[in-house]
Structures are given as C-alpha cells and as structure tokens.
Design a protein around this motif. Sequence first.
Motif, PDB file in Angstrom:
ATOM      1  N   VAL A   1       0.844  -1.199   0.000  1.00 56.54           N
ATOM      2  CA  VAL A   1       0.000   0.000   0.000  1.00 56.54           C
ATOM      3  C   VAL A   1       0.878   1.247   0.000  1.00 56.54           C
ATOM      4  CG1 VAL A   1      -1.685   1.347   1.311  1.00 56.54           C
ATOM      5  CG2 VAL A   1      -1.925  -1.133   1.167  1.00 56.54           C
ATOM      6  N   LYS A   2       0.647   2.132  -0.953  1.00 60.35           N
ATOM      7  CA  LYS A   2       1.419   3.370  -1.021  1.00 60.35           C
ATOM      8  C   LYS A   2       1.072   4.255   0.175  1.00 60.35           C
ATOM      9  CE  LYS A   2       1.569   3.385  -6.085  1.00 60.35           C
ATOM     10  NZ  LYS A   2       1.138   4.093  -7.319  1.00 60.35           N
TER      11      LYS A   2
ATOM     12  N   PRO B   1      -8.895  -4.132  -1.408  1.00 59.64           N
ATOM     13  CA  PRO B   1      -8.170  -3.407  -2.458  1.00 59.64           C
ATOM     14  C   PRO B   1      -7.244  -2.344  -1.857  1.00 59.64           C
ATOM     15  CG  PRO B   1     -10.492  -3.595  -3.027  1.00 59.64           C
ATOM     16  CD  PRO B   1     -10.366  -4.056  -1.607  1.00 59.64           C
ATOM     17  N   ARG B   2      -6.062  -2.234  -2.400  1.00 62.39           N
ATOM     18  CA  ARG B   2      -5.084  -1.296  -1.835  1.00 62.39           C
ATOM     19  C   ARG B   2      -5.524   0.157  -1.982  1.00 62.39           C
ATOM     20  NH1 ARG B   2      -1.785  -5.454  -3.730  1.00 62.39           N
ATOM     21  NH2 ARG B   2      -1.241  -4.484  -5.706  1.00 62.39           N
ATOM     22  N   TRP B   3      -6.357   0.433  -2.986  1.00 60.31           N
ATOM     23  CA  TRP B   3      -6.816   1.819  -3.153  1.00 60.31           C
ATOM     24  C   TRP B   3      -7.637   2.273  -1.953  1.00 60.31           C
ATOM     25  CZ3 TRP B   3     -11.842   3.250  -2.848  1.00 60.31           C
ATOM     26  CH2 TRP B   3     -12.833   2.299  -3.133  1.00 60.31           C
TER      27      TRP B   3
ATOM     28  N   GLU C   1      -5.242   3.624   0.556  1.00 59.61           N
ATOM     29  CA  GLU C   1      -4.642   4.853   0.047  1.00 59.61           C
ATOM     30  C   GLU C   1      -5.638   6.016   0.079  1.00 59.61           C
ATOM     31  OE1 GLU C   1      -3.301   3.413  -3.711  1.00 59.61           O
ATOM     32  OE2 GLU C   1      -1.776   2.120  -2.797  1.00 59.61           O
ATOM     33  N   ARG C   2      -6.897   5.719  -0.201  1.00 64.50           N
ATOM     34  CA  ARG C   2      -7.921   6.766  -0.157  1.00 64.50           C
ATOM     35  C   ARG C   2      -8.157   7.229   1.276  1.00 64.50           C
ATOM     36  NH1 ARG C   2      -9.820  11.239  -1.875  1.00 64.50           N
ATOM     37  NH2 ARG C   2     -12.089  11.454  -1.860  1.00 64.50           N
TER      38      ARG C   2
ATOM     39  N   SER D   1      -5.466   9.571   2.359  1.00 64.91           N
ATOM     40  CA  SER D   1      -5.688  10.904   1.793  1.00 64.91           C
ATOM     41  C   SER D   1      -6.794  11.652   2.538  1.00 64.91           C
ATOM     42  CB  SER D   1      -6.037  10.779   0.311  1.00 64.91           C
ATOM     43  OG  SER D   1      -6.343  12.037  -0.256  1.00 64.91           O
TER      44      SER D   1
ATOM     45  N   CYS E   1     -16.882   1.462   0.018  1.00 69.02           N
ATOM     46  CA  CYS E   1     -15.917   0.642  -0.708  1.00 69.02           C
ATOM     47  C   CYS E   1     -16.518   0.130  -2.015  1.00 69.02           C
ATOM     48  CB  CYS E   1     -15.488  -0.532   0.184  1.00 69.02           C
ATOM     49  SG  CYS E   1     -14.351  -1.694  -0.577  1.00 69.02           S
TER      50      CYS E   1
ATOM     51  N   CYS F   1     -16.876  -2.798  -2.982  1.00 68.13           N
ATOM     52  CA  CYS F   1     -15.884  -3.733  -3.512  1.00 68.13           C
ATOM     53  C   CYS F   1     -15.878  -5.004  -2.674  1.00 68.13           C
ATOM     54  CB  CYS F   1     -14.495  -3.096  -3.510  1.00 68.13           C
ATOM     55  SG  CYS F   1     -13.946  -2.583  -1.861  1.00 68.13           S
TER      56      CYS F   1
END
Length: 229
Positions: free
Chosen positions: A42-43, A109-111, A114-115, A118, A202, A204
């Motif tokens: 994960v970024k 999900p990795r997004w 990351e979200r 943010s 999500c 997802c």
Amino acid sequence: MVTLILLAGGSGTRASLNLPKQYYRIEEKMVIEYTLENVSRVKGVDNIILVSNPRFMDTALELKESFPKIKDVAKGGRTRNESIYNGFMKVPQKESKILVHDAVRPFTPRWVFERIISLLDERDVITTVNPITGNLIELDNGKVKRIYDRSKFAIGEAPTGYRYGALKKTLEVAVSNGTLNEIPHDIVLAMNAGFDVYVLPCNCFNLKITFKEDIEIARTLIKMLEERE
C-alpha cells in the motif's frame, strides 16, 4: 508517516479450525501472509504493528523477519479494542495517521487504504463501509416485524483510519470510563470520545475470513489471482 495496526489476536472459534484462522495455511502460505503481502504494497504505509494472538508470538516474530515494514509485534488483548490499544502503545508518537485492519481480510483493495490516508488530511476518523444488497429485516420471535430502507444503512468493514491524536484520545477516554472492553467496535469508542466518524464507501469485495466455508472461498480466489500473474 503512517502506521498500520494489523489485528491478528483473535482465536478463530467460529471457523472451528483448531487454530486462529489468520494462522491457517491456504496453499503455500498462512492467511496472515497474504494480508501482509497486500498491505505491505500500500502506497503511504510506512510501518506495520502486528498484534498477535499470544499463543503465536513466535510465528509473529518470524513474520517480522520476513516483512520489513513490520516494525514491532504486540500481544493481542481479550477484545478487539484491547488489541488496538496494545498495538497503539507500539506506535511512535511522531506518526500522523494510523490505519487499523484485520489480518483475516487478505483481499481488501489497496486503493481503499490509500484513499483513507488521503481523507485523513481533512477528517479525524474514516471507516470503510459496503452497501447492503439484501433486505434489512427486523425480527420479533421468529417473525418479520419490519423491513427497513437499506439505502440508509451500510455494512461495516475495515480498514478504519485515524489521525494519531484522534485514536490517542479515543483510547484514553475508553480506558478512563471503563468501556474499552465493554463496547465491541472502536468507532463507537471514537464517537463516545466526541469524534464524527466519516465513511468511505468501498463498493468492492472485502472478504473477512470468519467461517470454515470462507477458507474455501479464499482458496479459490488465491488460485485465480495466481493464475493471472
């Protein structure tokens, strides 16, 4: 800096596997290894605090050697919230954001992470939700009492994100008023500490391995993902 507290302190009794499901092996790896592989990519996540079932501390320490982002290992508590508290005690005070995730959710999900990272620029607490796709029914002695408008409700998921100060205050208030182990979910503790809890829909797939049948679902998904690589 962002730390992820990975909760692996559960006993796994509902899965009837004779060991915690996070340490159950699917194909070549344990469930927790699949999750660690995912969250390590994960970024924005700089460090991971692994909170382990006390009976598996040796295994957790071995995982620390295999996954460089694991900076420390803590013992799981009697409840989920106590495990979060134990993990938080290992988080450096210089951290600005903290994610709390379940070791038995290897497919998130990795997004999503990351979200949330943010969104924590603007919010104190963010949790993940998914829509309810079936009818939401209130029961009364085995009969249908009421059907609710499902658009007004959601299914709670993970991860949840906190600004460092928000989680610190949440846990301090819970310890002070004696509710740390009395309330099952940390976001209720956050609300009791005066924080608004915002949501990230999500929409997802975010399987939480809970029952034995979930193991077989995870096994099938892992094989599919490996075939794509």
